[in-house]
Scaffold this motif. Structure first.
Motif, PDB file in Angstrom:
ATOM      1  N   ALA A 147     -67.324 -26.596 -71.304  1.00 47.19           N
ATOM      2  CA  ALA A 147     -67.802 -25.575 -70.362  1.00 47.19           C
ATOM      3  C   ALA A 147     -66.649 -25.050 -69.513  1.00 47.19           C
ATOM      4  CB  ALA A 147     -68.895 -26.166 -69.470  1.00 47.19           C
ATOM      5  N   LEU A 148     -65.706 -25.917 -69.157  1.00 45.42           N
ATOM      6  CA  LEU A 148     -64.536 -25.488 -68.369  1.00 45.42           C
ATOM      7  C   LEU A 148     -63.688 -24.497 -69.173  1.00 45.42           C
ATOM      8  CD1 LEU A 148     -62.568 -25.727 -65.960  1.00 45.42           C
ATOM      9  CD2 LEU A 148     -61.564 -27.720 -67.117  1.00 45.42           C
ATOM     10  N   PHE A 149     -63.459 -24.807 -70.435  1.00 45.65           N
ATOM     11  CA  PHE A 149     -62.642 -23.899 -71.260  1.00 45.65           C
ATOM     12  C   PHE A 149     -63.328 -22.537 -71.404  1.00 45.65           C
ATOM     13  CE2 PHE A 149     -61.326 -28.035 -73.583  1.00 45.65           C
ATOM     14  CZ  PHE A 149     -60.529 -28.388 -72.515  1.00 45.65           C
ATOM     15  N   ASP A 150     -64.636 -22.550 -71.605  1.00 40.82           N
ATOM     16  CA  ASP A 150     -65.361 -21.280 -71.695  1.00 40.82           C
ATOM     17  C   ASP A 150     -65.193 -20.470 -70.415  1.00 40.82           C
ATOM     18  OD1 ASP A 150     -66.217 -21.883 -74.227  1.00 40.82           O
ATOM     19  OD2 ASP A 150     -68.214 -22.579 -73.616  1.00 40.82           O
ATOM     20  N   VAL A 209     -73.456 -27.776 -67.813  1.00 43.42           N
ATOM     21  CA  VAL A 209     -73.359 -29.220 -68.051  1.00 43.42           C
ATOM     22  C   VAL A 209     -74.652 -29.936 -67.675  1.00 43.42           C
ATOM     23  CG1 VAL A 209     -72.129 -31.336 -67.397  1.00 43.42           C
ATOM     24  CG2 VAL A 209     -70.865 -29.193 -67.771  1.00 43.42           C
ATOM     25  N   GLU A 210     -75.220 -29.576 -66.532  1.00 45.77           N
ATOM     26  CA  GLU A 210     -76.417 -30.289 -66.073  1.00 45.77           C
ATOM     27  C   GLU A 210     -77.568 -30.100 -67.055  1.00 45.77           C
ATOM     28  OE1 GLU A 210     -78.189 -31.279 -61.723  1.00 45.77           O
ATOM     29  OE2 GLU A 210     -77.783 -29.176 -62.165  1.00 45.77           O
ATOM     30  N   GLN A 256     -78.954 -37.953 -70.490  1.00 49.92           N
ATOM     31  CA  GLN A 256     -78.031 -38.532 -69.516  1.00 49.92           C
ATOM     32  C   GLN A 256     -77.530 -37.422 -68.605  1.00 49.92           C
ATOM     33  OE1 GLN A 256     -75.142 -41.284 -71.025  1.00 49.92           O
ATOM     34  NE2 GLN A 256     -73.828 -41.077 -69.230  1.00 49.92           N
ATOM     35  N   ARG A 257     -78.240 -37.223 -67.534  1.00 52.02           N
ATOM     36  CA  ARG A 257     -77.918 -36.115 -66.634  1.00 52.02           C
ATOM     37  C   ARG A 257     -76.544 -36.300 -65.996  1.00 52.02           C
ATOM     38  NH1 ARG A 257     -81.744 -34.053 -61.650  1.00 52.02           N
ATOM     39  NH2 ARG A 257     -80.653 -32.093 -61.248  1.00 52.02           N
ATOM     40  N   GLN A 258     -75.806 -35.206 -65.942  1.00 54.34           N
ATOM     41  CA  GLN A 258     -74.450 -35.201 -65.378  1.00 54.34           C
ATOM     42  C   GLN A 258     -74.324 -33.970 -64.470  1.00 54.34           C
ATOM     43  OE1 GLN A 258     -71.377 -35.727 -68.341  1.00 54.34           O
ATOM     44  NE2 GLN A 258     -69.853 -34.654 -67.088  1.00 54.34           N
ATOM     45  N   THR A 259     -74.007 -34.185 -63.175  1.00 57.15           N
ATOM     46  CA  THR A 259     -74.030 -33.107 -62.188  1.00 57.15           C
ATOM     47  C   THR A 259     -72.634 -32.848 -61.630  1.00 57.15           C
ATOM     48  OG1 THR A 259     -76.251 -33.828 -61.551  1.00 57.15           O
ATOM     49  CG2 THR A 259     -75.123 -32.288 -60.074  1.00 57.15           C
TER      50      THR A 259
END
Length: 951
Positions: A228-231, A259-260, A268-271
């Protein structure tokens, strides 16, 4: 091109896959680091030529074994020295440089240490063993802060990366705003020290989605966060405004959304999170897209008088809703109150200066228009001197039939019935009527018309319960006077909405967000905290804060040497800060006029005292028709016009037109009436004149309009005093009032001459006069006997009982000078006699209301006419206030008269002159109230429905 370009750009990129000592190896950390390095090294090549050099990065890539504990410690040591190790050698970082720091690897969070908030986070070096070989995130935080560069963005993609935020100031609230040229320049000129983390302090960060799905980029596999960062960096969805600028906040917003959702789908939620470091200012770490061109950005809104983001002493209207911030929670609660309220009246209550009017006009009304299409909303109006005319003025503006004041037996006219026809034709619609500053029914309106107006409100609420809703804003210190009015059936807890004080965060929004709308900044940023700290414990401070901010803006406009769009602390100090800004501005205007001509001192005093209302005992502003400011002296008239012009330009007073189109002026807010030291001093000095003028002016206007002798004051006992005023060198009478007094004097002289020569028999004359005097005196005594707050001919030492309603509201002085919870006394009685302690409790929340409070006082032992008065003080028991009262140490306000006790009997003829004096001074009615500030007490007190028991 911006003049704030960067000197050099550095990127430190760390990725660890291959861990030692049985630590689980990762899959994507090194590919993530390599991919980021590739993007950063090449991204400048796609930019327009003029932006390539200033956006070229020097990248130091640290992978696997190179990321051992010793090497990371050396990296941190170099940071503390202001240096970075590149492949070509160490370089010194300057204040014009920019740094991107990225870490992909293992992370861990342990429990908080003693006296430490939040968990303790660690980065895991490649050769880590036990916990003593972990790298504390706090050490990295401190090292990064030691660098002198202007911009720094740290990105941590590891488990429990959010623990890093406990070393930061707070979490960033992400606004979406338009980027103008000036805002772009501010982004890169001001410090930007931001941190983006891939997961919160209690979450693991996925290395990949594994068997539940793989995030790939061609043949490459990356963590969900990195992909997502690269996009985002490649312009795929992060540029929210499509302006070619990708800010750290936009990157975070994109990461959070991508990401969330993705990780939650895979169980596996990641915030991700974003927070600023201590050195962060108003800058933004940015990346540019290939199509970026600063010249294509719009210019920021011009800074001029029309674009002032603050309303000063004026309330916010519906058209100002785009600048009304800090009250979102209160708006939602008020909206819900109105929607859920099963009755048709909502009372928005609060002390003066809490933002009641703005909350309704700029908050509630726009929300109703947006979210609830069934509402038809009349323009808000104030009752003014004629509530009927004010209402009809609003109805006329929306082309609705006018309403006429009917008789007490028939309050619905045919025009009113057309309202029912409108409801019949619009069965799904609800009509909202907003009456602002309802206390004007007491301070400005005639009592008879005010009662009829309230009866109209009651009747339409009863007749159309499903079609109409009335919202009233009212100062809390006036509420007791309406609780027993004709609206008492609707006046209950279900209808009451008390506006709560603003929190620090709400104050911050109210200060910063309007400035942001106009691309304004605070220099230094800590100025916002100073503003908040000064007002957060000051009830009723909103208009003073808004006035100060408006003055800061105008001070910036007046300095042609500045173009940085910054509101400065230097200007703030020169204004006298919040508390002193209003007084200082008013004094500046006054002093400047007096310097031009000393005669302005009296002119300003006369003009401003006419804008003070003492009706109901509380200080309040008053609308003054400009026709009332016309004097016999033409030079004085010219000075009056100059005063109006200057004070209007200074935003201390406002000009407008009433419901009949008559021009008026009035103070911009009650804060001026209650906060300007000179005006308060004039009011104390001229209080009797203010009360007299309040009675004289309407009588003079009625006489002028009717041109009938029956309106004259030839028999009024005040005429002798007015004659003295007329002949003094400091006469405050306007032209109409002076003519009225002169004509009343002439009429009195004519009446006296006729009386002197009308009967020629002295004995008969004496007999008639004696009989008339006796009859007149008995009439007075009979009138006094029927007064609910007069005890006529009490025995010496007699115990007198009674009841009263009262309310007590803190002023800001009390809060500032005394503890949060103090004992408050209301002392009631006859001066120099033992009083009654009406109220002796801890007042911790700023207000107290009680109905039907009983009291008892003792009549003096000597015959005479005595006034019952009251006072309030702050002590830790009633003994001291009582002692001071009895010993005459208090200077008790004259306007605190509650009632009269006549001690003696009908044959004590010596006290008759005092009885006549009391009667001629207008004996208090069953309603009385005061609101003066007392130096020690600082609170505002109102007593209503005061009644003496005559058993």
């Amino acid at each position: 091109m911006s003049k704030h370009n960067f000197h050099r750009n550095f990127a430190i990129i760390i990725g660890i896959n291959n861990y030692q000592n049985s630590i689980r190896e990762l899959i994507t950390a090194v590919p993530d680091a390599l991919k980021l390095a590739e993007i950063i090294q090449k991204q400048h090549e796609n930019l327009k030529p003029q932006y390539q050099a200033q956006n070229k990065y020097e990248v130091q890539l640290i992978l696997n074994q190179r990321a051992s504990l010793s090497q990371l410690k050396q990296l941190i040591a170099d940071f503390h020295q202001g240096q970075i190790l590149l492949d070509s050698g160490k370089v010194t970082v300057t204040k014009d440089d920019r740094l991107l720091f990225y870490f992909a690897g293992h992370g861990i969070a342990l429990g908080a240490l003693e006296n430490q908030e939040g968990p303790v986070g660690y980065l895991i070096p490649q050769d880590a063993g036990d916990s003593s070989t972990y790298l504390p995130m706090q050490e990295l935080h401190d090292a990064l802060n030691a660098l002198p560069c202007r911009h720094m963005l740290a990105i941590l993609d590891c488990c429990f990366a959010g623990a890093f935020r406990w070393a930061c100031l707070n979490r960033e609230i992400v606004p979406k705003f338009k980027v103008y040229k000036e805002r772009y320049d501010r982004f890169i000129s001001d410090r930007a020290w931001q941190v983006i983390t891939s997961a919160s302090d209690d979450q693991k960060a996925l290395d990949s989605l594994g068997t539940r799905g793989i995030v790939t980029d061609g043949n490459e596999e990356h963590s969900p966060f990195a992909k997502a960062l690269f996009d985002a960096l490649l312009g795929k969805g992060a540029d929210l405004n499509q302006d070619g600028i990708i800010t750290a906040t936009e990157i975070y917003s994109h990461l959070r959304d991508q990401v969330e959702i993705l990780t939650e789908t895979h169980y596996q939620r990641q915030t991700p999170s974003l927070c600023p470091l201590r050195k962060h200012d108003k800058g933004e770490f940015i990346f540019l897209s290939p199509d970026f061109d600063r010249d294509k950005l719009e210019d920021a809104p011009p800074l001029n008088l029309e674009n002032n983001p603050y309303r000063g002493l004026s309330s916010y209207d519906e058209k100002d809703s785009n600048l009304f911030f800090g009250r979102e929670e209160q708006i939602q609660k008020l909206y819900q109150k109105l929607v859920d309220n099963k009755q048709q009246l909502t009372l928005v209550l609060g002390a003066s200066g809490t933002g009641k009017s703005s909350l309704v006009k700029a908050g509630l009304i726009p929300k109703l228009r947006k979210d609830d299409k069934i509402w038809r909303i009349l323009p808000p109006f104030r009752p003014g001197e004629s509530p009927w005319k004010s209402l009809n003025n609003v109805l006329e503006s929306v082309k609705q039939p006018l309403i006429q004041a009917g008789t007490s037996s028939h309050l619905f006219t045919p025009a009113e019935e057309s309202l029912g026809n409108w409801f019949k034709n619009n069965p799904q619609a609800k009509l909202l009527v907003v009456i602002d500053q309802f206390e004007e029914l007491i301070t400005l309106s005639k009592s008879e018309e005010a009662e009829k107006f309230q009866r109209l409100i009651k009747n339409i609420l009863v007749k159309y319960p499903n079609n109409i809703h009335v919202v009233i804003t009212l100062r809390l210190d006036f509420e007791a006077q309406f609780q027993t009015s004709v609206l008492n059936d609707f006046w209950n807890d279900n209808a009451r909405f008390v506006v709560s004080p603003m929190s620090q965060n709400e104050f911050r929004e109210a200060i910063e967000k309007p400035a942001s709308q106009k691309v304004l900044y605070f220099d230094p940023p800590s100025l916002v905290d100073e503003l908040i700290n000064e007002v957060v414990q000051m009830p009723g401070a909103l208009p003073l804060l808004s006035f100060t901010l408006s003055e800061l803006y105008l001070k910036y406009l007046g300095d042609r040497t500045r173009d940085n769009r910054a509101l400065t602390k230097k200007d703030y100090e020169e204004l006298g800060r919040v508390v002193g800004s209003l007084t200082k501005r008013a004094n500046q205007e006054y002093d400047q006029l007096a310097k031009e001509n000393p005669a302005y001192q009296d002119t300003v005093r006369r003009v401003m005292l006419r804008m003070v209302s003492l009706q109901g005992g509380e200080l309040a502003r008053r609308q003054v028709p400009k026709s009332e400011l016309v004097y016999s002296d033409q030079e004085e008239n010219q000075r009056v016009q100059t005063v109006i012009k200057r004070f209007s330009e200074a935003r201390l007073i406002v000009e407008g037109s009433n419901s009949e189109g008559e021009a008026y002026v009035e103070p911009a807010h009650d804060a001026l009436v209650r906060g300007w030291d000179k005006l308060l001093a004039w009011r104390r000095e001229k209080q009797g004149s203010i009360i007299l003028q309040g009675q004289l002016t309407p009588a003079a206007v009625d006489w002028k309009n009717e041109q009938s002798a029956q309106f004259l004051w030839n028999n009024n006992p005040r005429l002798n005093l007015l004659k003295q005023v007329l002949n003094s060198n400091d006469s405050w009478l306007n032209k109409v009032e002076a003519e009225f007094v002169q004509q009343s004097i002439r009429q009195k002289n004519t009446d006296t001459t006729r009386s002197r020569w009308g009967i020629g028999i002295p004995v008969l004359l004496g007999t008639i006069l004696v009989a008339s005097a006796t009859t007149f005196m008995w009439t007075i005594l009979s009138d006094l006997a029927n007064k609910p707050n007069v005890i006529l001919f009490a025995d010496p030492g007699q115990e007198i009982q009674g009841t009263t309603d009262f309310s007590y509201v803190y002023s800001y002085k009390t809060v500032k000078e005394f503890p949060a919870a103090v004992i408050n006394q209301i002392v009631l009685g006859i001066p120099k006699n033992k009083p009654f302690c009406l109220f002796n409790e801890i007042l911790s929340d700023g207000e107290k209301f009680e109905k039907g409070k009983s009291f008892n006082i003792t009549a003096p032992k000597e015959p005479g006419v005595y006034y019952i008065k009251f006072f309030r003080d702050l002590e830790y028991g009633c003994d001291k206030p009582i002692h001071r009262w009895v010993n005459g140490e208090y200077k008790i306000p004259e306007q605190s008269n509650l009632g009269i006790v006549v001690v003696g009997n009908v044959f004590n003829f010596s006290i008759y002159p005092k009885i006549w004096s009391a009667y001629s001074k207008n004996v208090p009615s069953s309603f009385t109230q005061t609101g003066d500030e007392i130096e020690r007490a600082g609170g505002y007190v109102s007593l209503t429905n005061f009644k003496l028991d005559k058993k």
